[in-house]
Motif scaffolding. Sequence first.
Motif, PDB file in Angstrom:
ATOM      1  N   ARG A  68       0.832  -1.206   0.000  1.00  0.00           N
ATOM      2  CA  ARG A  68       0.000   0.000   0.000  1.00  0.00           C
ATOM      3  C   ARG A  68       0.868   1.258   0.000  1.00  0.00           C
ATOM      4  O   ARG A  68       1.816   1.372   0.776  1.00  0.00           O
ATOM      5  CB  ARG A  68      -0.926   0.011   1.212  1.00  0.00           C
ATOM      6  CG  ARG A  68      -1.980  -1.072   1.179  1.00  0.00           C
ATOM      7  CD  ARG A  68      -3.122  -0.759   2.116  1.00  0.00           C
ATOM      8  NE  ARG A  68      -2.665  -0.342   3.441  1.00  0.00           N
ATOM      9  CZ  ARG A  68      -3.465   0.157   4.383  1.00  0.00           C
ATOM     10  NH1 ARG A  68      -4.757   0.337   4.120  1.00  0.00           N
ATOM     11  NH2 ARG A  68      -2.987   0.483   5.568  1.00  0.00           N
ATOM     12  N   ARG A  91       0.418   5.607  -0.025  1.00  0.00           N
ATOM     13  CA  ARG A  91      -0.523   6.687   0.294  1.00  0.00           C
ATOM     14  C   ARG A  91      -0.327   7.851  -0.665  1.00  0.00           C
ATOM     15  O   ARG A  91       0.799   8.237  -0.975  1.00  0.00           O
ATOM     16  CB  ARG A  91      -0.292   7.139   1.745  1.00  0.00           C
ATOM     17  CG  ARG A  91      -1.175   8.276   2.223  1.00  0.00           C
ATOM     18  CD  ARG A  91      -1.037   8.436   3.735  1.00  0.00           C
ATOM     19  NE  ARG A  91       0.348   8.665   4.129  1.00  0.00           N
ATOM     20  CZ  ARG A  91       0.890   9.874   4.268  1.00  0.00           C
ATOM     21  NH1 ARG A  91       0.170  10.958   4.037  1.00  0.00           N
ATOM     22  NH2 ARG A  91       2.145   9.999   4.661  1.00  0.00           N
ATOM     23  N   ARG A 147      -5.247   5.208  -0.142  1.00  0.00           N
ATOM     24  CA  ARG A 147      -4.216   4.185  -0.323  1.00  0.00           C
ATOM     25  C   ARG A 147      -4.472   3.364  -1.580  1.00  0.00           C
ATOM     26  O   ARG A 147      -5.615   3.012  -1.871  1.00  0.00           O
ATOM     27  CB  ARG A 147      -4.171   3.239   0.872  1.00  0.00           C
ATOM     28  CG  ARG A 147      -3.280   3.671   2.016  1.00  0.00           C
ATOM     29  CD  ARG A 147      -3.824   4.806   2.811  1.00  0.00           C
ATOM     30  NE  ARG A 147      -3.040   5.039   4.029  1.00  0.00           N
ATOM     31  CZ  ARG A 147      -3.224   6.060   4.836  1.00  0.00           C
ATOM     32  NH1 ARG A 147      -4.166   6.959   4.597  1.00  0.00           N
ATOM     33  NH2 ARG A 147      -2.463   6.194   5.909  1.00  0.00           N
TER      34      ARG A 147
END
Length: 310
Positions: free
Chosen positions: A54, A56, A141
């Motif tokens: 993930r 951001r 995300r």
Amino acid sequence: MTADGEQKVEDAFTIQESDCCGNGCTNCILDNKPKPSQRALLAGKRNIILKYTRFRLLQRDSHKGDDQVLFLHFAADSDEKDDCVLDIPPGHHVMLRIGSLLRPYSPYWTDFASKEFKILVKLQPDGPMSKNLAAMQLNDRLEFRGPIGNYQHDPAVTKCIFIIAQGVAIAPTLLLVGQVLENEDDMSRIWHLVCSPDLQHVYFRDQLLEFAKYWNYRSCLYVPHQQCGSAACLVAGHCIQECDELRRSLRYKERVCLHRLDASELESHANPAIPGLRVLIIAGDSGFQQAMGEAAARALAVAQENVYLL
């Protein structure tokens, strides 16, 4: 490394049919699976993006008010940040996964230590992935995996590198140029041929001008649909080379051609008197790659094994 550690590394390189986005990428993940990073190994850490991770969204900007072209800046969102780095070599892309959707994107900027990267995205009308990206907000995300590709540059070998870029595909070529120009021991020369409809859609013009300060870099912009409001240009349907408005819009030492890049134009860049291994890099959609590939390799005298498609 422990047995558990070895198993984790092996799992990171496991590729399944479902990892392919199905878009016919030149550098498909099934053929160019993510590889171990020598830089990461030297740092005693692992490359965080080897498996889906993930990231951001830190920043989102549009190109000159065009909300269909986005500059997106991502940072790793992981509990293992201290144990990882981010290594995406120039000429490689990463795969974005949202649900069952997969799309490849090539970063134009990366940070090894802070685990950040930036991509340039052109949203497609009614495109499923484009709809997701258009709706993104700061701090959302997304999952990425990589790096995927087969291009490697050896600075010890002097080259003549011809880079042909179409539209937003200029973005990943910036890292390719940077790795040559930033190495004082690299004697390779670069010809950067950029194809866009007009000057407004030439991305990273300021960066190209910075590159032009180096002795071994030369660029040319091909903008066949450049148009101003002068009477002569309106009659022609596009700007003419003598257009005063066009000249005022150009930067210092900026070279512009008001026609498409074709075989005869490519031959004008060949210059066989300059020594070095001929390398050709074509960045663009599959149609552009196909149209340019064979003609450019022949015009520039590049062996097929030294032709790379991004």
